[in-house]
Motif scaffolding. Sequence first.
Motif, PDB file in Angstrom:
ATOM      1  N   LEU A   1       0.827  -1.201   0.000  1.00  0.00           N
ATOM      2  CA  LEU A   1       0.000   0.000   0.000  1.00  0.00           C
ATOM      3  C   LEU A   1       0.866   1.257   0.000  1.00  0.00           C
ATOM      4  N   THR A   2       1.984   1.195   0.723  1.00  0.00           N
ATOM      5  CA  THR A   2       2.896   2.331   0.752  1.00  0.00           C
ATOM      6  C   THR A   2       3.442   2.622  -0.636  1.00  0.00           C
ATOM      7  N   VAL A   3       3.877   1.570  -1.338  1.00  0.00           N
ATOM      8  CA  VAL A   3       4.397   1.736  -2.690  1.00  0.00           C
ATOM      9  C   VAL A   3       3.331   2.319  -3.605  1.00  0.00           C
ATOM     10  N   TRP A   4       2.110   1.794  -3.498  1.00  0.00           N
ATOM     11  CA  TRP A   4       1.011   2.229  -4.370  1.00  0.00           C
ATOM     12  C   TRP A   4       0.698   3.704  -4.171  1.00  0.00           C
ATOM     13  N   ILE A   5       0.700   4.155  -2.920  1.00  0.00           N
ATOM     14  CA  ILE A   5       0.301   5.531  -2.613  1.00  0.00           C
ATOM     15  C   ILE A   5       1.457   6.511  -2.765  1.00  0.00           C
ATOM     16  N   VAL A   6       2.629   6.127  -2.251  1.00  0.00           N
ATOM     17  CA  VAL A   6       3.736   7.074  -2.147  1.00  0.00           C
ATOM     18  C   VAL A   6       4.481   7.242  -3.463  1.00  0.00           C
ATOM     19  N   SER A   7       4.576   6.180  -4.276  1.00  0.00           N
ATOM     20  CA  SER A   7       5.347   6.264  -5.528  1.00  0.00           C
ATOM     21  C   SER A   7       4.976   7.481  -6.366  1.00  0.00           C
ATOM     22  N   PRO A   8       3.711   7.644  -6.733  1.00  0.00           N
ATOM     23  CA  PRO A   8       3.389   8.805  -7.565  1.00  0.00           C
ATOM     24  C   PRO A   8       3.443  10.138  -6.820  1.00  0.00           C
ATOM     25  N   ILE A   9       3.182  10.104  -5.509  1.00  0.00           N
ATOM     26  CA  ILE A   9       3.147  11.366  -4.753  1.00  0.00           C
ATOM     27  C   ILE A   9       4.524  12.000  -4.668  1.00  0.00           C
TER      28      ILE A   9
ATOM     29  N   PHE B   1       6.064  17.434   1.165  1.00  0.00           N
ATOM     30  CA  PHE B   1       7.145  16.496   0.895  1.00  0.00           C
ATOM     31  C   PHE B   1       7.783  16.002   2.194  1.00  0.00           C
ATOM     32  N   ILE B   2       8.023  16.927   3.118  1.00  0.00           N
ATOM     33  CA  ILE B   2       8.586  16.548   4.417  1.00  0.00           C
ATOM     34  C   ILE B   2       7.640  15.613   5.160  1.00  0.00           C
ATOM     35  N   SER B   3       6.337  15.886   5.050  1.00  0.00           N
ATOM     36  CA  SER B   3       5.345  15.028   5.702  1.00  0.00           C
ATOM     37  C   SER B   3       5.364  13.628   5.104  1.00  0.00           C
ATOM     38  N   VAL B   4       5.468  13.549   3.764  1.00  0.00           N
ATOM     39  CA  VAL B   4       5.506  12.247   3.094  1.00  0.00           C
ATOM     40  C   VAL B   4       6.740  11.457   3.526  1.00  0.00           C
ATOM     41  N   LEU B   5       7.909  12.147   3.587  1.00  0.00           N
ATOM     42  CA  LEU B   5       9.121  11.469   4.033  1.00  0.00           C
ATOM     43  C   LEU B   5       8.981  10.975   5.470  1.00  0.00           C
ATOM     44  N   GLY B   6       8.309  11.786   6.299  1.00  0.00           N
ATOM     45  CA  GLY B   6       8.079  11.374   7.676  1.00  0.00           C
ATOM     46  C   GLY B   6       7.208  10.130   7.760  1.00  0.00           C
ATOM     47  N   VAL B   7       6.161  10.105   6.938  1.00  0.00           N
ATOM     48  CA  VAL B   7       5.278   8.940   6.907  1.00  0.00           C
ATOM     49  C   VAL B   7       6.033   7.711   6.413  1.00  0.00           C
ATOM     50  N   LEU B   8       6.879   7.898   5.387  1.00  0.00           N
ATOM     51  CA  LEU B   8       7.692   6.791   4.877  1.00  0.00           C
ATOM     52  C   LEU B   8       8.576   6.189   5.969  1.00  0.00           C
ATOM     53  N   SER B   9       9.258   7.062   6.695  1.00  0.00           N
ATOM     54  CA  SER B   9      10.151   6.586   7.753  1.00  0.00           C
ATOM     55  C   SER B   9       9.377   5.875   8.850  1.00  0.00           C
ATOM     56  N   LEU B  10       8.182   6.426   9.202  1.00  0.00           N
ATOM     57  CA  LEU B  10       7.352   5.806  10.233  1.00  0.00           C
ATOM     58  C   LEU B  10       6.885   4.423   9.812  1.00  0.00           C
ATOM     59  N   ILE B  11       6.438   4.312   8.555  1.00  0.00           N
ATOM     60  CA  ILE B  11       5.968   3.025   8.051  1.00  0.00           C
ATOM     61  C   ILE B  11       7.098   2.014   8.035  1.00  0.00           C
ATOM     62  N   LYS B  12       8.290   2.481   7.644  1.00  0.00           N
ATOM     63  CA  LYS B  12       9.440   1.572   7.616  1.00  0.00           C
ATOM     64  C   LYS B  12       9.753   1.047   9.017  1.00  0.00           C
ATOM     65  N   ARG B  13       9.710   1.944  10.031  1.00  0.00           N
ATOM     66  CA  ARG B  13       9.994   1.519  11.403  1.00  0.00           C
ATOM     67  C   ARG B  13       8.935   0.544  11.902  1.00  0.00           C
ATOM     68  N   GLN B  14       7.654   0.831  11.587  1.00  0.00           N
ATOM     69  CA  GLN B  14       6.582  -0.059  12.009  1.00  0.00           C
ATOM     70  C   GLN B  14       6.690  -1.420  11.343  1.00  0.00           C
ATOM     71  N   SER B  15       7.094  -1.410  10.058  1.00  0.00           N
ATOM     72  CA  SER B  15       7.260  -2.667   9.332  1.00  0.00           C
ATOM     73  C   SER B  15       8.340  -3.513   9.981  1.00  0.00           C
ATOM     74  N   HIS B  16       9.456  -2.874  10.357  1.00  0.00           N
ATOM     75  CA  HIS B  16      10.538  -3.604  11.013  1.00  0.00           C
ATOM     76  C   HIS B  16      10.097  -4.123  12.377  1.00  0.00           C
ATOM     77  N   SER B  17       9.291  -3.318  13.082  1.00  0.00           N
ATOM     78  CA  SER B  17       8.849  -3.741  14.408  1.00  0.00           C
ATOM     79  C   SER B  17       7.893  -4.925  14.331  1.00  0.00           C
ATOM     80  N   MET B  18       7.131  -5.022  13.208  1.00  0.00           N
ATOM     81  CA  MET B  18       6.227  -6.168  13.027  1.00  0.00           C
ATOM     82  C   MET B  18       6.991  -7.417  12.628  1.00  0.00           C
ATOM     83  N   ILE B  19       8.076  -7.225  11.857  1.00  0.00           N
ATOM     84  CA  ILE B  19       8.855  -8.375  11.408  1.00  0.00           C
ATOM     85  C   ILE B  19       9.706  -8.926  12.536  1.00  0.00           C
TER      86      ILE B  19
END
Length: 355
Positions: free
Chosen positions: A293-301, A329-347
């Motif tokens: 979902l992150t790739v789908w939403i963030v790629s074009p944005i 743009f800063i907000s999008v980068l922040g969301v990207l970093s947050l999602i990445k951290r959450q993904s690692h925490s789930m794995i």
Amino acid sequence: MLTMIAITIGLFFAMNIGASGAAASMGISYGAGVVKKRMSLLLCSVAVFLGAWLGGGEVVKTMGSGIVPNGIFSVPIALIVLASSALSLFIANILGIPLSTSEVAVGSVVGAGMVYQSIYVGNLVWIMSFWLLTPIVSFLIGIFASLLLKNKRLQRWMRAPKSVPILSVLVVFMGFFEAFSAGMNNVANAVGPLVGANILSTEKGIFWGGLFVAIGVLLLGHRVLETNGKKITAIRLEEGCIISGTGAGLVTAASIFGIPVPLTQITTSSIIGIGFGKHGKAVLKKSIIVQMLTVWIVSPIVSMILAYTFIQLLIEHDVYPIIVMAGVFISVLGVLSLIKRQSHSMIGPQEAAKE
């Protein structure tokens, strides 16, 4: 001078498309030991060039004049659109987030259209509906195929020694077909803006774009081939046929309609579908769904914001819209970093439990 820079960026972008996306098409047949690495890369490069040359025209037209009027594309804007796509992928690589080349390219074109308030909204919605629909269809096909492969008679045939050569030939053919479809669809990401700006004709854009995608496969594709073929997961020959065939079929159909679609997400959805049919809900890990979902939403944005900002700054010399976009743009980068951290925490807990 700008024309040569734009062409250079476009063709370099094409090489990277070949190295990252197209080279993965032969990963299954290489990983199964059916063909050697050099032969895999050679077959892939031939297939991707033929796909671009024989069937890439419709998607090139879409990227050049189907999302925004081709009158918007000048040489500087084509240069900015291509540079924004490349920069988006570079930023994503630094953050460790995979982005879709097709979605990034479309986002950059939309960013240019936003500056001049001229976007074919109906066409854009049509493209985005394909982005949503094709992975779902791929997932469902994967489930159906997995259930079909559980048939005992079919399993006995597939395990028989005489079936191995047939499956081996079939998986190579499907990999070739998938690379062909990648050429049809992805070459437009690199040369569409060049064609829209009348820097290259459609025919020359398809030829040179396809050639450089093929060169990218040969020169830079060995690492992606190795990763996809031997370092991710073991896939049986019959499953490989289904995965490659599903991806190739859907991408070819989209290309006929001139729709740029994300081959990687389609293939991933097919793999998840097969896993779901075999193991049930356990395969639907939250981290995988969140990442897709992150790739789908963030790629074009991301690419849209970059293209919009660069055009406003370098061509229109208007600073005020950039301030707003910088915040986004800063907000999008922040969301990207947050999602990445959450993904690692789930794995992390899952891996710890396995150990």
